[in-house]
Write a protein that holds these residues in place. Structure first.
Motif, PDB file in Angstrom:
ATOM      1  N   GLU A  68     -17.836   1.100   4.024  1.00  0.00           N
ATOM      2  CA  GLU A  68     -18.442   0.162   4.982  1.00  0.00           C
ATOM      3  C   GLU A  68     -18.182   0.574   6.425  1.00  0.00           C
ATOM      4  OE1 GLU A  68     -16.900  -3.650   3.955  1.00  0.00           O
ATOM      5  OE2 GLU A  68     -17.800  -3.634   1.953  1.00  0.00           O
ATOM      6  N   GLU A  69     -17.035   1.186   6.680  1.00  0.00           N
ATOM      7  CA  GLU A  69     -16.671   1.566   8.044  1.00  0.00           C
ATOM      8  C   GLU A  69     -17.074   2.995   8.389  1.00  0.00           C
ATOM      9  OE1 GLU A  69     -15.614  -0.484  10.392  1.00  0.00           O
ATOM     10  OE2 GLU A  69     -15.855  -2.080   8.897  1.00  0.00           O
ATOM     11  N   GLY A  70     -17.790   3.648   7.494  1.00  0.00           N
ATOM     12  CA  GLY A  70     -18.314   4.979   7.799  1.00  0.00           C
ATOM     13  C   GLY A  70     -17.262   6.055   7.909  1.00  0.00           C
ATOM     14  N   CYS A  71     -16.221   5.965   7.079  1.00  0.00           N
ATOM     15  CA  CYS A  71     -15.160   6.965   7.114  1.00  0.00           C
ATOM     16  C   CYS A  71     -15.593   8.227   6.356  1.00  0.00           C
ATOM     17  CB  CYS A  71     -13.884   6.391   6.509  1.00  0.00           C
ATOM     18  SG  CYS A  71     -13.233   4.988   7.453  1.00  0.00           S
ATOM     19  N   ASP A  72     -14.815   9.274   6.508  1.00  0.00           N
ATOM     20  CA  ASP A  72     -15.163  10.561   5.911  1.00  0.00           C
ATOM     21  C   ASP A  72     -14.423  10.850   4.615  1.00  0.00           C
ATOM     22  OD1 ASP A  72     -16.883  11.264   8.037  1.00  0.00           O
ATOM     23  OD2 ASP A  72     -15.153  11.819   9.251  1.00  0.00           O
ATOM     24  N   PHE A  73     -13.205  10.324   4.476  1.00  0.00           N
ATOM     25  CA  PHE A  73     -12.353  10.635   3.338  1.00  0.00           C
ATOM     26  C   PHE A  73     -11.769   9.357   2.741  1.00  0.00           C
ATOM     27  CE2 PHE A  73     -12.028  14.885   5.115  1.00  0.00           C
ATOM     28  CZ  PHE A  73     -11.726  15.711   4.034  1.00  0.00           C
ATOM     29  N   VAL A  74     -11.553   9.382   1.434  1.00  0.00           N
ATOM     30  CA  VAL A  74     -10.747   8.358   0.777  1.00  0.00           C
ATOM     31  C   VAL A  74      -9.793   9.070  -0.176  1.00  0.00           C
ATOM     32  CG1 VAL A  74     -12.377   7.959  -1.129  1.00  0.00           C
ATOM     33  CG2 VAL A  74     -10.775   6.159  -0.472  1.00  0.00           C
ATOM     34  N   HIS A  75      -8.561   8.566  -0.261  1.00  0.00           N
ATOM     35  CA  HIS A  75      -7.571   9.123  -1.184  1.00  0.00           C
ATOM     36  C   HIS A  75      -7.206   8.061  -2.207  1.00  0.00           C
ATOM     37  CE1 HIS A  75      -4.277  11.861  -2.382  1.00  0.00           C
ATOM     38  NE2 HIS A  75      -3.745  10.722  -2.801  1.00  0.00           N
ATOM     39  N   LEU A  76      -7.231   8.441  -3.483  1.00  0.00           N
ATOM     40  CA  LEU A  76      -6.954   7.496  -4.553  1.00  0.00           C
ATOM     41  C   LEU A  76      -5.827   7.999  -5.442  1.00  0.00           C
ATOM     42  CD1 LEU A  76     -10.603   6.694  -5.743  1.00  0.00           C
ATOM     43  CD2 LEU A  76      -9.202   5.389  -4.119  1.00  0.00           C
ATOM     44  N   GLY A  77      -4.990   7.058  -5.881  1.00  0.00           N
ATOM     45  CA  GLY A  77      -4.047   7.341  -6.946  1.00  0.00           C
ATOM     46  C   GLY A  77      -4.760   7.227  -8.283  1.00  0.00           C
ATOM     47  N   GLN A  78      -4.045   7.509  -9.352  1.00  0.00           N
ATOM     48  CA  GLN A  78      -4.675   7.520 -10.668  1.00  0.00           C
ATOM     49  C   GLN A  78      -5.164   6.137 -11.094  1.00  0.00           C
ATOM     50  OE1 GLN A  78      -4.834  10.319 -13.106  1.00  0.00           O
ATOM     51  NE2 GLN A  78      -4.613  11.576 -11.285  1.00  0.00           N
ATOM     52  N   GLU A  79      -4.397   5.092 -10.833  1.00  0.00           N
ATOM     53  CA  GLU A  79      -4.841   3.746 -11.201  1.00  0.00           C
ATOM     54  C   GLU A  79      -6.056   3.337 -10.388  1.00  0.00           C
ATOM     55  OE1 GLU A  79      -1.584   1.073 -10.850  1.00  0.00           O
ATOM     56  OE2 GLU A  79      -0.403   2.026 -12.437  1.00  0.00           O
ATOM     57  N   ASP A  80      -6.056   3.657  -9.113  1.00  0.00           N
ATOM     58  CA  ASP A  80      -7.203   3.323  -8.263  1.00  0.00           C
ATOM     59  C   ASP A  80      -8.435   4.112  -8.681  1.00  0.00           C
ATOM     60  OD1 ASP A  80      -5.749   1.593  -6.307  1.00  0.00           O
ATOM     61  OD2 ASP A  80      -4.643   3.444  -6.000  1.00  0.00           O
ATOM     62  N   LEU A  81      -8.229   5.357  -9.091  1.00  0.00           N
ATOM     63  CA  LEU A  81      -9.346   6.182  -9.540  1.00  0.00           C
ATOM     64  C   LEU A  81     -10.040   5.559 -10.740  1.00  0.00           C
ATOM     65  CD1 LEU A  81     -11.011   8.823  -9.563  1.00  0.00           C
ATOM     66  CD2 LEU A  81      -9.184   9.835 -10.958  1.00  0.00           C
ATOM     67  N   ALA A  82      -9.255   5.014 -11.659  1.00  0.00           N
ATOM     68  CA  ALA A  82      -9.822   4.427 -12.868  1.00  0.00           C
ATOM     69  C   ALA A  82     -10.719   3.236 -12.553  1.00  0.00           C
ATOM     70  CB  ALA A  82      -8.693   4.000 -13.811  1.00  0.00           C
ATOM     71  N   GLU A  83     -10.431   2.546 -11.450  1.00  0.00           N
ATOM     72  CA  GLU A  83     -11.185   1.333 -11.104  1.00  0.00           C
ATOM     73  C   GLU A  83     -12.258   1.581 -10.053  1.00  0.00           C
ATOM     74  OE1 GLU A  83      -8.178  -1.334  -9.819  1.00  0.00           O
ATOM     75  OE2 GLU A  83      -7.198  -1.473 -11.788  1.00  0.00           O
TER      76      GLU A  83
END
Length: 214
Positions: A68-83
């Motif tokens: 929504e804020e037009g960012c370039d990168f997101v970093h996810l942990g394994q639990e966040d990746l699953a969701e």
């Protein structure tokens, strides 16, 4: 994709406003357990500073807000990746970084086609309780062979003094949290990191000058 070898991770936009102007080119905003309105404001402040100073901003976990804020990168942990909705992340044009701590997580991460992978903790870390034993710098060499050309980020217990060992074992990027944020002189320590990682920083290709041959 090319990442700066110095990857600063902080928990507030205030840290970004304080340290990015010193020359930081890659920074992650890792804010936990705050209301959505506060998170959005933190991301906006961080993004404005990074845009003004030519730094890449990585948003930890909050992929919807990052979109929504037009960012370039997101970093996810394994639990966040699953969701997470990886399709939505890709459609929005965001690059994706993923955490790994063991072989199973590495397999899961590679299947998600990330833009970079992080391995940690390399050494014991005081940032948070970890169920994984330290991976050791030598493990980076194994990950290097598995990930091929993907940028490999080392994290966990890394200090300026340990940087040569991290890069010698195959990491492209060294991530830091407490070695700077809990240092008595965070600005001075940031400058030390910038100087120590400079030899590993790839130069940006120069634009042709007027009169040069095409």
């Amino acid at each position: 994709m090319r990442l700066d070898p110095f990857y600063l991770i902080v928990d507030s936009a205030a840290w970004i406003e304080r340290l990015v102007p010193l020359g930081v080119r890659l920074v992650q905003l890792r804010v936990k357990d705050r209301p959505a309105a506060v998170l959005r404001e933190e991301i906006r402040r961080a993004r404005a500073v990074c845009a003004a100073h030519g730094a890449q901003l990585v948003v930890n976990d909050h992929w919807r807000l990052a979109i929504e804020e037009g960012c370039d990168f997101v970093h996810l942990g394994q639990e966040d990746l699953a969701e997470a909705d990886r399709g939505a992340i890709r459609r929005a044009g965001l690059k994706l970084g993923l955490s790994t701590h063991d072989e199973t997580e590495l397999d899961t991460a590679l299947a998600a086609d990330p833009d970079y992978l992080a391995l940690g903790p390399i050494w014991p870390t005081i940032l948070k309780a970890m169920k994984w034993a330290p991976q050791t710098p030598e493990r980076l060499g194994e990950w290097r062979r598995r990930v091929g050309g993907l940028p490999l980020v080392a994290i966990g217990g890394i200090t300026v003094e340990r940087l040569p060992e991290v890069f010698a074992n195959g990491a492209d990027v060294a991530a830091v949290v407490t070695d700077i944020t809990r240092h008595a002189d965070p600005e001075g320590r940031t400058r030390q990191w910038l100087a120590a990682t400079a030899p590993y920083r790839q130069p940006t290709p120069a634009s042709p000058r007027a009169g040069d041959d095409a």
